[in-house]
Motif scaffolding. Structure first.
Motif, PDB file in Angstrom:
ATOM      1  N   ALA A 376       0.848  -1.116   0.168  1.00  0.00           N
ATOM      2  CA  ALA A 376       0.037  -0.247   0.064  1.00  0.00           C
ATOM      3  C   ALA A 376       1.042   1.301  -0.126  1.00  0.00           C
ATOM      4  O   ALA A 376       0.610   2.375  -0.745  1.00  0.00           O
ATOM      5  CB  ALA A 376      -0.966  -0.085   1.267  1.00  0.00           C
ATOM      6  N   LEU A 377       1.889   1.188   0.993  1.00  0.00           N
ATOM      7  CA  LEU A 377       2.769   2.495   0.775  1.00  0.00           C
ATOM      8  C   LEU A 377       3.586   2.631  -0.364  1.00  0.00           C
ATOM      9  O   LEU A 377       3.565   3.749  -1.019  1.00  0.00           O
ATOM     10  CB  LEU A 377       4.033   2.041   1.894  1.00  0.00           C
ATOM     11  N   LEU A 378       3.975   1.558  -1.207  1.00  0.00           N
ATOM     12  CA  LEU A 378       4.634   1.870  -2.188  1.00  0.00           C
ATOM     13  C   LEU A 378       3.758   2.147  -3.657  1.00  0.00           C
ATOM     14  O   LEU A 378       3.862   3.009  -4.469  1.00  0.00           O
ATOM     15  CB  LEU A 378       5.329   0.452  -2.917  1.00  0.00           C
ATOM     16  N   GLY A 379       2.323   1.917  -3.492  1.00  0.00           N
ATOM     17  CA  GLY A 379       1.316   2.258  -4.412  1.00  0.00           C
ATOM     18  C   GLY A 379       0.836   3.845  -4.073  1.00  0.00           C
ATOM     19  O   GLY A 379       0.894   4.495  -5.115  1.00  0.00           O
ATOM     20  N   LEU A 380       1.050   4.114  -2.984  1.00  0.00           N
ATOM     21  CA  LEU A 380       0.808   5.525  -2.477  1.00  0.00           C
ATOM     22  C   LEU A 380       1.969   6.278  -3.253  1.00  0.00           C
ATOM     23  O   LEU A 380       1.679   7.538  -3.781  1.00  0.00           O
ATOM     24  CB  LEU A 380       0.650   5.933  -1.294  1.00  0.00           C
ATOM     25  N   MET A 381       3.066   5.823  -2.920  1.00  0.00           N
ATOM     26  CA  MET A 381       4.314   6.643  -3.604  1.00  0.00           C
ATOM     27  C   MET A 381       4.250   6.584  -5.218  1.00  0.00           C
ATOM     28  O   MET A 381       4.644   7.684  -5.738  1.00  0.00           O
ATOM     29  CB  MET A 381       5.822   5.906  -3.002  1.00  0.00           C
ATOM     30  N   MET A 382       3.867   5.707  -5.860  1.00  0.00           N
ATOM     31  CA  MET A 382       3.838   5.523  -7.276  1.00  0.00           C
ATOM     32  C   MET A 382       2.952   6.642  -7.866  1.00  0.00           C
ATOM     33  O   MET A 382       2.993   7.077  -8.833  1.00  0.00           O
ATOM     34  CB  MET A 382       3.598   4.189  -7.642  1.00  0.00           C
ATOM     35  N   CYS A 383       1.871   6.776  -6.937  1.00  0.00           N
ATOM     36  CA  CYS A 383       0.613   7.712  -7.577  1.00  0.00           C
ATOM     37  C   CYS A 383       0.815   9.053  -6.993  1.00  0.00           C
ATOM     38  O   CYS A 383      -0.094   9.910  -7.455  1.00  0.00           O
ATOM     39  CB  CYS A 383      -0.728   7.158  -7.424  1.00  0.00           C
ATOM     40  N   PHE A 384       1.945   9.543  -5.942  1.00  0.00           N
ATOM     41  CA  PHE A 384       1.595  10.960  -5.505  1.00  0.00           C
ATOM     42  C   PHE A 384       2.136  11.897  -6.523  1.00  0.00           C
ATOM     43  O   PHE A 384       1.418  12.873  -6.703  1.00  0.00           O
ATOM     44  CB  PHE A 384       2.864  10.583  -4.257  1.00  0.00           C
ATOM     45  N   ASP A 385       3.089  11.605  -7.304  1.00  0.00           N
ATOM     46  CA  ASP A 385       3.464  12.833  -8.238  1.00  0.00           C
ATOM     47  C   ASP A 385       3.703  11.991  -9.758  1.00  0.00           C
ATOM     48  O   ASP A 385       4.521  12.758 -10.548  1.00  0.00           O
ATOM     49  CB  ASP A 385       4.810  13.474  -7.746  1.00  0.00           C
ATOM     50  N   LEU A 386       3.320  10.929  -9.946  1.00  0.00           N
ATOM     51  CA  LEU A 386       3.164  10.386 -11.425  1.00  0.00           C
ATOM     52  C   LEU A 386       4.395  10.713 -12.155  1.00  0.00           C
ATOM     53  O   LEU A 386       4.516  11.320 -13.093  1.00  0.00           O
ATOM     54  CB  LEU A 386       1.923  11.254 -12.089  1.00  0.00           C
TER      55      LEU A 386
END
Length: 567
Positions: A376-386
């Motif tokens: 979940a954390l890695l998913g958040l990071m991947m989508c934070f600034d595209l």
């Protein structure tokens, strides 16, 4: 001649110089009487531009009769999507503002230098970059706006306005010949935190092509020959043209060689970002030592930073003039490589190797709820600034885990979660424009078609036009969907040996059906949230919504799928 000088002065919009007491006609009369002698008005205009002093802008545009001229450079850490999106955004904004904009894209495929005559005739410069601009000295003595690549995508109209304001005030920049690429790559007042980010991104930008090439070759080797192919003998000793296993071994071993460059290239180009070319030798040496002592990715980061610092320290030592010629060829490589080698082998190498081993053991021990939370954390990071720095941190963390001959199962699960989450934003935007097209303007609906291809190819930047136009709705929605996908991918135990490829490497994924379910779940969550949040607005965006820079909606300036994929 007096005639050509007078004509050039008129074209530049300058007041005519009173004729000297020689009996000659006034400037106006001379130009009138010699109109027929002027072979080509365009040639006179070109001559006038060439004679104008660099940075001279006359009445905000170099003189009446021609538009304001801007040259720009765009570059991002990977040199793929952001670089070309920013270029097209600036060009479109320039057309809307009646300004000539010529862009040099310094992407992963290299760059074609702007014609020196075009730079000389320019009235201003825009440098939109997240890594060092190559050969930046070409743009010295011009009014310059220096910013990040995302600013050129989100607010190109503002950047053009800033350049025109600086030109009107007569502000110009000068390049310090002793500055490093990163120091030349930003404003003089930048803090070391910003410079550190650029140093690291410089290394990552050169490392990513090795990751893609090596990882995909290794994955193809596994796909053709099975997971036992890593035990195959060298193809130099045994290669049968008609056997699939021999070809699989060949692909695997080529990929392994490419992967072996990852850490040295990372370290070498971090040092290059700090200290220019003298940093390459100690950087590559330090990175190779990091591999030798099993310090891995962390060792490469440390080696790059240490190498750059050592070279900068050596360059600050006063040197007799007679010895300066041998410094960059003999002294700096010799001393810096010896110092970095000593530090890596004897002083800090073992602690870093222990830290790397501890991190690997921790990843291998992740299971159950801990693994899901990490996903979940890695998913958040991947989508934070595209595709920005936070996205690259997550991606680099994942690729570092599989950049070995025999990656752990946990490392391959992390890679799968990262790629799955990175595919969610563009696919979700494409789906949203399909099921609720009335919530998006015409340009966004067109970008939605391109986003299908970009998302399927694992190019997160395909969602940038939507995020730029409506960040408060698109980015949080994307982060929620990315977190769902990352968590599900880890929970399902999907694995991935390839560092890129999107749906095109699904045959190489462990538990491919559940993996696709995880991606679909995140896409549906993001799509639903975007539709709900946009539906709460009182008004529907018009077809030509105004962007933050005063120009057209930034989404209308995003490149199509063909350009991004070709990049």
């Amino acid at each position: 001649s007096p005639v050509s000088a007078a004509a050039a002065a008129l074209i530049r919009g300058e007041e005519p110089t009173p004729a000297a007491d020689t009996g000659e006609d006034s400037t106006e009369d001379v130009v009138e009487d010699t109109t027929e002698e002027t072979a080509d008005t365009g040639a006179v205009s070109a001559a006038a531009s060439a004679e104008a002093a660099p940075g001279s802008t006359g009445e905000d545009s170099g003189g009446p009769g021609r538009p304001f001229r801007i040259v720009a450079v765009t570059s991002c850490p990977t040199g793929i999507a952001h670089t070309y999106m920013a270029a097209e955004s600036l060009e479109n904004a320039g057309r809307e503002a009646g300004v000539e904009v010529v862009v040099e894209t310094q992407g992963s495929a290299g760059f074609t230098r702007l014609d020196p005559a075009v730079i000389a005739a320019a009235d201003g410069v825009i440098l939109a970059h997240d890594v060092a601009v190559r050969e930046k000295g070409r743009f010295a003595q011009k009014p310059t706006v220096d910013t990040g690549v995302k600013a050129a995508i989100n607010r190109p109209g503002e950047l053009i306005g800033e350049v025109r304001d600086k030109a009107a005030r007569g502000e110009v920049t000068s390049a310090s010949p002793g500055a490093t690429p990163v120091e030349r790559g930003g404003e003089s007042g930048e803090g070391y935190g910003t410079k550190l980010r650029k140093w690291l991104m410089s290394g990552v930008s050169y490392m990513v092509p090795f990751v893609a090439a090596g990882g995909l070759l290794i994955a193809l080797g596994f796909a053709i020959g099975g997971y036992e192919i890593n035990k195959a003998p060298s193809v130099m000793d045994h290669f049968v043209w008609t056997q699939a296993d021999s070809w699989a071994a060949l692909l695997f071993q080529i990929g392994g060689v490419a992967f072996a460059f990852l850490v040295p290239v990372l370290a070498g180009y971090i040092a290059y970002g700090m200290a220019d070319r003298p940093g390459l030798v100690p950087g590559f040496v330090g990175g190779s030592i990091a591999l030798t002592i099993n310090a891995g990715f962390l060792g490469g980061l440390a080696a790059g930073l240490i190498s750059g610092a050592v070279v900068l320290a050596i360059q600050r030592v006063p040197i007799p003039k007679a010895l300066r010629g041998i410094m960059p060829v003999v002294v700096i490589p010799l001393v810096s490589a010896a110092v970095v080698g000593f530090l890596m082998f004897v002083v800090i190498g073992k602690p870093i190797a222990s830290a790397q081993s501890g991190m690997t053991d921790w990843l291998n021990g992740l299971s159950g709820a801990n693994a899901v939370l990490l996903g979940a954390l890695l998913g958040l990071m991947m989508c934070f600034d595209l595709g920005g720095p936070v996205n690259k941190v997550a991606y680099t963390f994942a690729t570092a885990g599989i950049a070995v001959a025999s990656p752990s199962d946990s490392a391959m699960k992390i890679m799968a979660a990262v790629m799955a989450a990175g595919m969610v934003p563009p696919l979700a935007m494409a789906l949203a424009t399909t099921v609720r097209g009335r919530l998006f303007n015409a340009a966004e609906r067109e970008n939605g078609k391109a986003a299908w291809v970009l998302g399927a190819s694992f190019i997160s930047e395909g969602a940038i036009p939507f995020a730029a136009a409506d960040p408060l709705r698109v980015i949080p929605s994307s982060m929620v969907g990315g977190a769902v996908t990352g968590a599900l991918s880890m929970a399902f135990g999907a694995t991935l040996r390839a560092p890129h490829g999107g749906i095109f490497v699904v045959p190489l994924i462990g538990n491919p059906l559940l993996y696709l379910v995880a991606v679909a779940a995140g896409v549906c969550v993001t799509t639903a949230l975007v539709i709900v949040l946009k539906g709460l607005r009182k008004t529907v965006p018009p077809a030509a919504a105004q962007g933050p820079g005063g120009g057209a909606d930034p989404s209308s300036r995003a490149p199509g799928a063909k350009q991004a994929v070709a990049a």
